[in-house]
Design a protein around this motif. Structure first.
Motif, PDB file in Angstrom:
ATOM      1  N   CYS A 129       0.837  -1.202   0.000  1.00 32.06           N
ATOM      2  CA  CYS A 129       0.000   0.000   0.000  1.00 32.06           C
ATOM      3  C   CYS A 129       0.869   1.248   0.000  1.00 32.06           C
ATOM      4  O   CYS A 129       0.645   2.183  -0.778  1.00 32.06           O
ATOM      5  CB  CYS A 129      -0.922  -0.016   1.220  1.00 32.06           C
ATOM      6  SG  CYS A 129      -1.976   1.447   1.379  1.00 32.06           S
ATOM      7  N   GLU A 130       1.877   1.261   0.848  1.00 33.04           N
ATOM      8  CA  GLU A 130       2.795   2.394   0.919  1.00 33.04           C
ATOM      9  C   GLU A 130       3.635   2.500  -0.345  1.00 33.04           C
ATOM     10  O   GLU A 130       3.753   3.576  -0.951  1.00 33.04           O
ATOM     11  CB  GLU A 130       3.705   2.248   2.139  1.00 33.04           C
ATOM     12  CG  GLU A 130       2.973   2.313   3.467  1.00 33.04           C
ATOM     13  CD  GLU A 130       3.854   1.924   4.637  1.00 33.04           C
ATOM     14  OE1 GLU A 130       3.519   2.304   5.775  1.00 33.04           O
ATOM     15  OE2 GLU A 130       4.871   1.217   4.429  1.00 33.04           O
ATOM     16  N   ALA A 131       4.224   1.390  -0.749  1.00 27.33           N
ATOM     17  CA  ALA A 131       5.149   1.405  -1.880  1.00 27.33           C
ATOM     18  C   ALA A 131       4.487   1.915  -3.151  1.00 27.33           C
ATOM     19  O   ALA A 131       5.008   2.801  -3.844  1.00 27.33           O
ATOM     20  CB  ALA A 131       5.712  -0.002  -2.109  1.00 27.33           C
ATOM     21  N   TYR A 132       3.323   1.367  -3.475  1.00 26.58           N
ATOM     22  CA  TYR A 132       2.674   1.749  -4.722  1.00 26.58           C
ATOM     23  C   TYR A 132       2.190   3.198  -4.680  1.00 26.58           C
ATOM     24  O   TYR A 132       2.198   3.890  -5.712  1.00 26.58           O
ATOM     25  CB  TYR A 132       1.519   0.799  -5.030  1.00 26.58           C
ATOM     26  CG  TYR A 132       1.980  -0.568  -5.485  1.00 26.58           C
ATOM     27  CD1 TYR A 132       2.955  -0.695  -6.467  1.00 26.58           C
ATOM     28  CD2 TYR A 132       1.442  -1.734  -4.951  1.00 26.58           C
ATOM     29  CE1 TYR A 132       3.391  -1.946  -6.892  1.00 26.58           C
ATOM     30  CE2 TYR A 132       1.861  -2.987  -5.374  1.00 26.58           C
ATOM     31  CZ  TYR A 132       2.846  -3.088  -6.342  1.00 26.58           C
ATOM     32  OH  TYR A 132       3.265  -4.318  -6.764  1.00 26.58           O
ATOM     33  N   PHE A 133       1.778   3.690  -3.509  1.00 28.49           N
ATOM     34  CA  PHE A 133       1.368   5.090  -3.421  1.00 28.49           C
ATOM     35  C   PHE A 133       2.541   6.010  -3.748  1.00 28.49           C
ATOM     36  O   PHE A 133       2.406   6.933  -4.567  1.00 28.49           O
ATOM     37  CB  PHE A 133       0.831   5.417  -2.025  1.00 28.49           C
ATOM     38  CG  PHE A 133       0.503   6.879  -1.839  1.00 28.49           C
ATOM     39  CD1 PHE A 133      -0.717   7.382  -2.259  1.00 28.49           C
ATOM     40  CD2 PHE A 133       1.423   7.752  -1.269  1.00 28.49           C
ATOM     41  CE1 PHE A 133      -1.018   8.738  -2.119  1.00 28.49           C
ATOM     42  CE2 PHE A 133       1.134   9.098  -1.123  1.00 28.49           C
ATOM     43  CZ  PHE A 133      -0.094   9.594  -1.544  1.00 28.49           C
ATOM     44  N   TYR A 134       3.693   5.765  -3.108  1.00 28.21           N
ATOM     45  CA  TYR A 134       4.821   6.684  -3.321  1.00 28.21           C
ATOM     46  C   TYR A 134       5.435   6.503  -4.699  1.00 28.21           C
ATOM     47  O   TYR A 134       5.955   7.461  -5.283  1.00 28.21           O
ATOM     48  CB  TYR A 134       5.848   6.509  -2.207  1.00 28.21           C
ATOM     49  CG  TYR A 134       5.307   6.955  -0.865  1.00 28.21           C
ATOM     50  CD1 TYR A 134       5.024   8.295  -0.622  1.00 28.21           C
ATOM     51  CD2 TYR A 134       5.031   6.034   0.135  1.00 28.21           C
ATOM     52  CE1 TYR A 134       4.489   8.706   0.584  1.00 28.21           C
ATOM     53  CE2 TYR A 134       4.496   6.437   1.351  1.00 28.21           C
ATOM     54  CZ  TYR A 134       4.228   7.771   1.567  1.00 28.21           C
ATOM     55  OH  TYR A 134       3.691   8.182   2.758  1.00 28.21           O
ATOM     56  N   LEU A 135       5.353   5.306  -5.270  1.00 26.23           N
ATOM     57  CA  LEU A 135       5.774   5.148  -6.659  1.00 26.23           C
ATOM     58  C   LEU A 135       4.834   5.902  -7.596  1.00 26.23           C
ATOM     59  O   LEU A 135       5.262   6.447  -8.621  1.00 26.23           O
ATOM     60  CB  LEU A 135       5.828   3.671  -7.038  1.00 26.23           C
ATOM     61  CG  LEU A 135       6.935   2.841  -6.376  1.00 26.23           C
ATOM     62  CD1 LEU A 135       6.833   1.382  -6.812  1.00 26.23           C
ATOM     63  CD2 LEU A 135       8.318   3.391  -6.705  1.00 26.23           C
ATOM     64  N   ALA A 136       3.548   5.940  -7.243  1.00 25.78           N
ATOM     65  CA  ALA A 136       2.605   6.723  -8.042  1.00 25.78           C
ATOM     66  C   ALA A 136       2.948   8.205  -7.995  1.00 25.78           C
ATOM     67  O   ALA A 136       2.922   8.896  -9.022  1.00 25.78           O
ATOM     68  CB  ALA A 136       1.179   6.495  -7.525  1.00 25.78           C
TER      69      ALA A 136
END
Length: 309
Positions: free
Chosen positions: A246-253
């Motif tokens: 959840c965290e990783a994909y948000f900040y990659l977005a």
């Protein structure tokens, strides 16, 4: 053969290649980095558990008793609001936080949550008022500064947002998420300076905490592909994997947005949401980002009475 090549290209659209990472610090925000698409790692989406349902039932039973004072009722409404929030029942959570404030008007944490929901609703002026109340009542309450800064960020007031994020970051400089949010606000003002400060903060303050791996990608010290591929190695359960993703994909977005690749950003925001970690700020604001991108209407009807019993 040409048909199969086309099929292969279509199958990779969802994980478009802008976020593979950067080979040097100087091009980490470049949309033209010549890298391969990072892999996609998935967790089983989190579900409402028996323990969640039982906790809600018990809190409801306690609130139905008549021998509670206002302080006790406020605490129980707040606890039930947290549980509703955790399982994604945002309207029910907001009603309970409003009830907690009615019982205890100086409840800083409840003001903070009301402000978060108002931010998600894009009602920024009232969100500021809620966060101001939380900070006035509890000046040491760090997350009111974070959430007011986020509200200012989404309201396109980066100068004020940076001030709040600086307070938030300075109170715990070894927290990677504070460094990330400070960067995301600073980059709206000066991209080069923001990147220099991010690298400086990483070099000076990074620890073994998992979140610093995200900062490492932003700083150009690790590719997004390697970062995503290694996420399962850092987890010991499906819940932890879902939270990290959840965290990783948000900040990659968010990094995709900075690189100018909005298609990749939208895909990553959806991947962040897919884990059902409803009480993480990354889940909250991934949903807001998609609403903003698609000009979606507010989640709450204008005539909802959040004070209702």
């Amino acid at each position: 053969m040409e048909l199969w090549n086309r099929i292969g290209r279509l199958s990779s659209v969802f994980i478009v290649c802008a976020l593979a990472g950067c080979s040097s610090r100087s091009d980490v925000l470049s949309a033209n980095a010549n890298m391969q698409p990072p892999p996609v790692v998935l967790a089983t989406p989190l579900q409402v558990t028996y323990q969640n349902e039982l906790a809600l039932a018990r809190l409801g039973q306690l609130l139905a008793t008549n021998n509670l004072n206002s302080e006790q009722r406020a605490a129980l409404f707040y606890e039930r609001g947290l549980m509703f929030d955790k399982v994604g029942l945002r309207t029910m959570a907001r009603i309970d936080f409003a009830r907690a404030l009615r019982e205890k008007p100086d409840f800083a944490e409840a003001y903070n949550f009301i402000g978060v929901y108002l931010t998600q609703q894009q009602d920024f002026d009232n969100a500021y008022d809620a966060f101001d109340s939380a900070i006035e009542l509890a000046p040491g309450y760090d997350y009111a500064y974070l959430n007011r800064g986020i509200a200012l960020y989404y309201a396109h007031r980066p100068e004020l947002a940076v001030k709040d994020m600086e307070v938030f970051q300075q109170r715990k400089v070894d927290d990677p998420y504070r460094t990330l949010w400070l960067f995301l606000t600073e980059v709206e003002l000066d991209r080069n300076k923001a990147m220099q400060m991010l690298i400086k903060q990483y070099d000076k303050n990074h620890t073994d905490e998992w979140g610093w791996n995200i900062v490492k990608v932003y700083a150009g010290k690790q590719s997004a592909a390697d970062f995503i591929r290694r996420i399962p190695e850092s987890t010991s359960s499906n819940r932890q994997l879902a939270e990290h993703l959840c965290e990783a994909y948000f900040y990659l977005a968010k990094l995709s947005q900075l690189q100018g690749n909005n298609s990749a950003a939208e895909a990553y925001f959806k991947l962040s949401l897919s884990n059902n970690v409803f009480d993480f700020i990354e889940h909250r604001y991934a949903l807001l980002e998609l609403q903003l991108a698609n000009q979606a209407p507010n989640s709450y009807p204008a005539d909802v009475d959040f004070e209702a019993e």
